[in-house]
Design an enzyme around this catalytic site. Structure first.
Site, PDB file in Angstrom:
ATOM      1  N   HIS A 131      -2.267  -7.019  -9.286  1.00 36.74           N
ATOM      2  CA  HIS A 131      -1.871  -5.652  -8.964  1.00 36.74           C
ATOM      3  C   HIS A 131      -1.377  -5.001 -10.253  1.00 36.74           C
ATOM      4  O   HIS A 131      -0.870  -5.665 -11.153  1.00 36.74           O
ATOM      5  CB  HIS A 131      -0.756  -5.695  -7.913  1.00 36.74           C
ATOM      6  CG  HIS A 131      -0.357  -4.365  -7.352  1.00 36.74           C
ATOM      7  ND1 HIS A 131       0.457  -3.472  -8.024  1.00 36.74           N
ATOM      8  CD2 HIS A 131      -0.617  -3.778  -6.158  1.00 36.74           C
ATOM      9  CE1 HIS A 131       0.671  -2.406  -7.282  1.00 36.74           C
ATOM     10  NE2 HIS A 131       0.016  -2.558  -6.138  1.00 36.74           N
ATOM     11  N   ASP A 159       4.338 -12.938  -8.496  1.00 35.51           N
ATOM     12  CA  ASP A 159       4.400 -11.784  -7.598  1.00 35.51           C
ATOM     13  C   ASP A 159       4.146 -12.295  -6.187  1.00 35.51           C
ATOM     14  O   ASP A 159       3.022 -12.641  -5.825  1.00 35.51           O
ATOM     15  CB  ASP A 159       3.345 -10.760  -8.021  1.00 35.51           C
ATOM     16  CG  ASP A 159       3.218  -9.593  -7.048  1.00 35.51           C
ATOM     17  OD1 ASP A 159       3.897  -9.584  -6.007  1.00 35.51           O
ATOM     18  OD2 ASP A 159       2.403  -8.685  -7.332  1.00 35.51           O
ATOM     19  N   GLN A 162       2.461 -10.428  -1.398  1.00 34.62           N
ATOM     20  CA  GLN A 162       1.500 -10.664  -0.334  1.00 34.62           C
ATOM     21  C   GLN A 162       1.606 -12.066   0.257  1.00 34.62           C
ATOM     22  O   GLN A 162       0.873 -12.397   1.192  1.00 34.62           O
ATOM     23  CB  GLN A 162       0.078 -10.441  -0.871  1.00 34.62           C
ATOM     24  CG  GLN A 162      -0.167  -9.058  -1.430  1.00 34.62           C
ATOM     25  CD  GLN A 162      -0.132  -7.970  -0.383  1.00 34.62           C
ATOM     26  OE1 GLN A 162      -0.256  -8.229   0.821  1.00 34.62           O
ATOM     27  NE2 GLN A 162       0.050  -6.739  -0.810  1.00 34.62           N
ATOM     28  N   LYS A 193       6.470  -4.875   2.923  1.00 38.16           N
ATOM     29  CA  LYS A 193       5.262  -5.591   3.355  1.00 38.16           C
ATOM     30  C   LYS A 193       5.589  -6.733   4.310  1.00 38.16           C
ATOM     31  O   LYS A 193       4.685  -7.365   4.853  1.00 38.16           O
ATOM     32  CB  LYS A 193       4.503  -6.124   2.128  1.00 38.16           C
ATOM     33  CG  LYS A 193       4.029  -5.032   1.183  1.00 38.16           C
ATOM     34  CD  LYS A 193       3.277  -5.602  -0.001  1.00 38.16           C
ATOM     35  CE  LYS A 193       3.016  -4.561  -1.068  1.00 38.16           C
ATOM     36  NZ  LYS A 193       2.170  -3.436  -0.617  1.00 38.16           N
ATOM     37  N   CYS A 249      -4.840  -0.474  -6.512  1.00 34.66           N
ATOM     38  CA  CYS A 249      -3.993  -0.752  -7.689  1.00 34.66           C
ATOM     39  C   CYS A 249      -4.444  -2.032  -8.388  1.00 34.66           C
ATOM     40  O   CYS A 249      -3.627  -2.860  -8.794  1.00 34.66           O
ATOM     41  CB  CYS A 249      -2.518  -0.848  -7.299  1.00 34.66           C
ATOM     42  SG  CYS A 249      -1.828   0.687  -6.677  1.00 34.66           S
TER      43      CYS A 249
END
Length: 411
Positions: free
Chosen positions: A128, A205, A208, A231, A369
């Site tokens: 991302h 990261d 997700q 999220k 993104c």
């Protein structure tokens, strides 16, 4: 003996999410944009509402009852988040507005003071922009460079290439736990092991990953782990950065202001200990009350049940989509979360998404993104259907029927 989680009752779960009951353009809503932002159960909505109705005050600034209640809720969220990711200490959890702020904190407070000309930061092609642009900014200021490890056509990281790129000039490695475009699950534990051998810190990261699987930062072995709340059922403007204590202790504050200090004089300021030295200003207190409620909600269902349902849903949706002539799926990793990016021959992603919306189906179109990933596949954009544990097989069928309908209009 620990009590087992209740049986997975999809009808009961869906009843907890008010927005799932609405219609769009006169059609029942099919919400398949969960990788963008998740819907919120009433337990989270009520936690935010309750804070403003009953406990609204600022944190760490007043000795009155409301101030103590607000502080207790805010710090209680830190405790809940530390347990949620199995952090060794609550003091290693910095509360932020989300992954973007978390990564920028590491970029400017950890990386920038250590980078010099000739150094490098290693990331991957599937990242991302939030895990690319901050590194480019600090690299430009320091004379360092940003390198990207390649992926294969299935959307999987070429692990041996990533390891080859862990050369002595690399001072920080960064990767997504799960790709927001492809759903690919990266082998974080293996990469972390290789990074430790070379003394290279690893940032992950986790935006997700946390909505779909249990995360144990100690087991993963990384140095930094970033999470976004919106999220994972929580309100917008919430998130965290977990970092090893030795890193946080060595990092200077990124923002300056109130509540991140011990004493301020014009001759100099003494800062608070981590994590509070990174939390200047008034935080999103109500949002973190909601984030704590989101964690409770996940735990009330259990990730075993969530993962089983989402896996079945992903397999079913993927099979249905493969039946459509001219449809190309991007990302066929063996290990992936319920995200499907695709295109239809002869149709623009934005046109498809617009027409699907008229059928009540919410999906994401665009570059997500992730421009470098689009460039790798040679496309300007894709359509992305991202599923969650509250989605159903019937919604998949409605989505496919709508897709077939709009395909006829565009062909």
């Amino acid at each position: 003996m620990q009590a087992s989680a209740p049986a997975f009752d999809l009808a009961r779960i869906r009843a907890d999410f008010p927005l799932l009951a609405r219609s769009v353009h006169g059609k029942p809503l099919v919400y398949f944009d969960n990788a963008n932002t998740s819907q919120k159960p009433h337990q989270v909505i009520e936690a935010v509402d309750r804070h403003y109705r009953e406990h609204n005050a600022n944190v760490a600034r007043a000795v009155h009852q409301l101030g103590e209640e607000a502080t207790s809720a805010y710090e209680g969220a830190r405790d809940a988040l530390a347990r949620f990711i199995n952090a060794p200490s609550r003091n290693e959890v910095v509360l932020t507005s989300g992954t973007t702020q978390s990564i920028n904190l590491v970029a400017y407070s950890y990386a920038l003071p250590r980078l010099k000309p000739g150094d490098a930061i290693l990331t991957t092609v599937m990242e991302h922009h939030a895990n690319i642009v901050p590194w480019q900014l600090v690299a430009a200021r320091s004379g360092a460079t940003v390198k990207a490890a390649p992926i294969n056509e299935r959307g999987e990281l070429i692990v041996e290439k990533f390891i080859e790129l862990l050369t002595p000039e690399v001072k920080l490695a960064c990767m997504a736990h799960v790709s927001n475009v492809l759903g690919t699950v990266n082998p974080v534990r293996e990469i972390a092991k290789e990074c430790r051998k070379r003394g290279i810190p690893l940032l992950v990261d986790g935006s997700q990953a946390v909505p779909h699987r249990p995360v144990d930062v100690q087991a993963l072995g990384c140095d930094f782990y970033a999470v976004t709340g919106h999220k994972m059922l929580a309100p917008t403007g919430t998130g965290l950065l977990w970092a090893k204590k030795e890193h946080l202790d060595a990092m200077p504050p990124f923002f300056g202001g109130g509540e991140m200090i011990r004493e301020v004089k014009f001759s100099g300021t003494t800062f608070a200990e981590a994590p509070h030295k990174f939390e200047a200003g008034t935080p999103n207190i109500a949002g973190f009350a909601g984030m704590a409620a989101a964690i409770d909600y996940y735990q009330s269902i259990g990730f075993d049940a969530i993962r089983a349902h989402e896996r079945e849903l992903l397999d079913y949706a993927s099979a249905r989509l493969r039946e459509i002539p001219g449809l190309r799926i991007f990302g066929e990793a063996v290990d992936k979360e319920p995200v499907i990016s695709f295109l239809l021959d002869g149709a623009q992603a934005t046109d498809l998404a617009t027409l699907l919306d008229l059928e009540g189906v919410a999906v994401r179109s665009g570059h997500h993104c992730a421009h470098p990933l689009m460039q790798f596949y040679g496309v300007p954009a894709t359509l992305r259907a991202s599923l969650a544990f509250y989605n159903t097989h019937e919604e998949v069928d409605a989505f496919v029927a709508a897709l077939l309908k709009v395909r006829k209009l565009l062909m």
